[in-house]
Design a protein around this motif. Structure first.
Motif, PDB file in Angstrom:
ATOM      1  N   GLU A 129       0.829  -1.208   0.000  1.00  8.03           N
ATOM      2  CA  GLU A 129       0.000   0.000   0.000  1.00  8.03           C
ATOM      3  C   GLU A 129       0.863   1.258   0.000  1.00  8.03           C
ATOM      4  N   GLU A 152       0.605   4.001  -2.907  1.00  6.32           N
ATOM      5  CA  GLU A 152       0.360   5.415  -2.604  1.00  6.32           C
ATOM      6  C   GLU A 152       1.193   6.313  -3.518  1.00  6.32           C
ATOM      7  N   ASP A 192      -0.058   5.748  -7.383  1.00  7.07           N
ATOM      8  CA  ASP A 192      -1.440   6.121  -7.702  1.00  7.07           C
ATOM      9  C   ASP A 192      -1.820   7.372  -6.915  1.00  7.07           C
ATOM     10  N   GLU A 238      -3.808   9.717  -7.447  1.00  3.10           N
ATOM     11  CA  GLU A 238      -5.234  10.046  -7.436  1.00  3.10           C
ATOM     12  C   GLU A 238      -5.956   9.421  -6.239  1.00  3.10           C
ATOM     13  N   HIS A 239      -5.497   8.236  -5.792  1.00  5.84           N
ATOM     14  CA  HIS A 239      -6.101   7.536  -4.657  1.00  5.84           C
ATOM     15  C   HIS A 239      -5.111   7.417  -3.496  1.00  5.84           C
ATOM     16  N   ALA A 240      -4.186   8.339  -3.401  1.00  6.01           N
ATOM     17  CA  ALA A 240      -3.123   8.276  -2.403  1.00  6.01           C
ATOM     18  C   ALA A 240      -3.669   8.250  -0.976  1.00  6.01           C
ATOM     19  N   HIS A 241      -4.700   9.035  -0.711  1.00  7.56           N
ATOM     20  CA  HIS A 241      -5.245   9.091   0.647  1.00  7.56           C
ATOM     21  C   HIS A 241      -5.799   7.721   1.071  1.00  7.56           C
ATOM     22  N   ARG A 242      -6.499   7.052   0.166  1.00  6.11           N
ATOM     23  CA  ARG A 242      -7.045   5.724   0.467  1.00  6.11           C
ATOM     24  C   ARG A 242      -5.917   4.729   0.742  1.00  6.11           C
ATOM     25  N   HIS A 243      -4.868   4.756  -0.090  1.00  2.00           N
ATOM     26  CA  HIS A 243      -3.729   3.849   0.100  1.00  2.00           C
ATOM     27  C   HIS A 243      -3.027   4.138   1.423  1.00  2.00           C
ATOM     28  N   LYS A 244      -2.915   5.409   1.788  1.00  2.00           N
ATOM     29  CA  LYS A 244      -2.276   5.796   3.045  1.00  2.00           C
ATOM     30  C   LYS A 244      -3.061   5.223   4.229  1.00  2.00           C
ATOM     31  N   GLU A 263      -5.132   2.585   4.216  1.00  2.00           N
ATOM     32  CA  GLU A 263      -4.988   1.126   4.210  1.00  2.00           C
ATOM     33  C   GLU A 263      -3.610   0.701   4.693  1.00  2.00           C
TER      34      GLU A 263
END
Length: 101
Positions: A71, A75, A78, A80-86, A88
């Protein structure tokens, strides 16, 4: 192997001295004499089971840690979805620490 032959008896006792919620002293005592072979085999199987479960737990910890690293990498790849990966990554890292004890 000498561990395959059961001793004639295995006696186990446990002593724990505590003060409030704090354990001050704990000791395990083993002695030998005459014991049933079935009891010995049962104790050996239980010991092997606990050792196996400990190893499985270690593998789970490693897998969770690997997912956290994945993850962290995702991060960066990607944005664009960095906050979600952070998020997770942080959850997986906390789970790995919890599993590792």
């Amino acid at each position: 192997d000498e561990n395959d032959n059961p001793p004639s008896e295995v006696v186990y006792s446990e002593t724990t001295t505590a003060y409030g919620d704090e354990v001050i002293q704990s000791s395990d005592v083993y002695a030998t004499g005459n014991v049933n072979s079935d009891e010995y085999e049962k104790a050996r199987k239980e010991e092997k089971h606990h050792k196996h479960m400990e190893e499985v737990g270690g593998l789970g910890t490693m897998a969770t840690g690997a997912f956290a690293l994945h993850e962290k990498h995702a991060e960066k790849k990607d944005p664009e979805h960095a906050h979600r990966h952070k998020i997770e990554e942080e959850i997986a890292a906390a789970a790995a620490v919890g599993e590792g004890g």
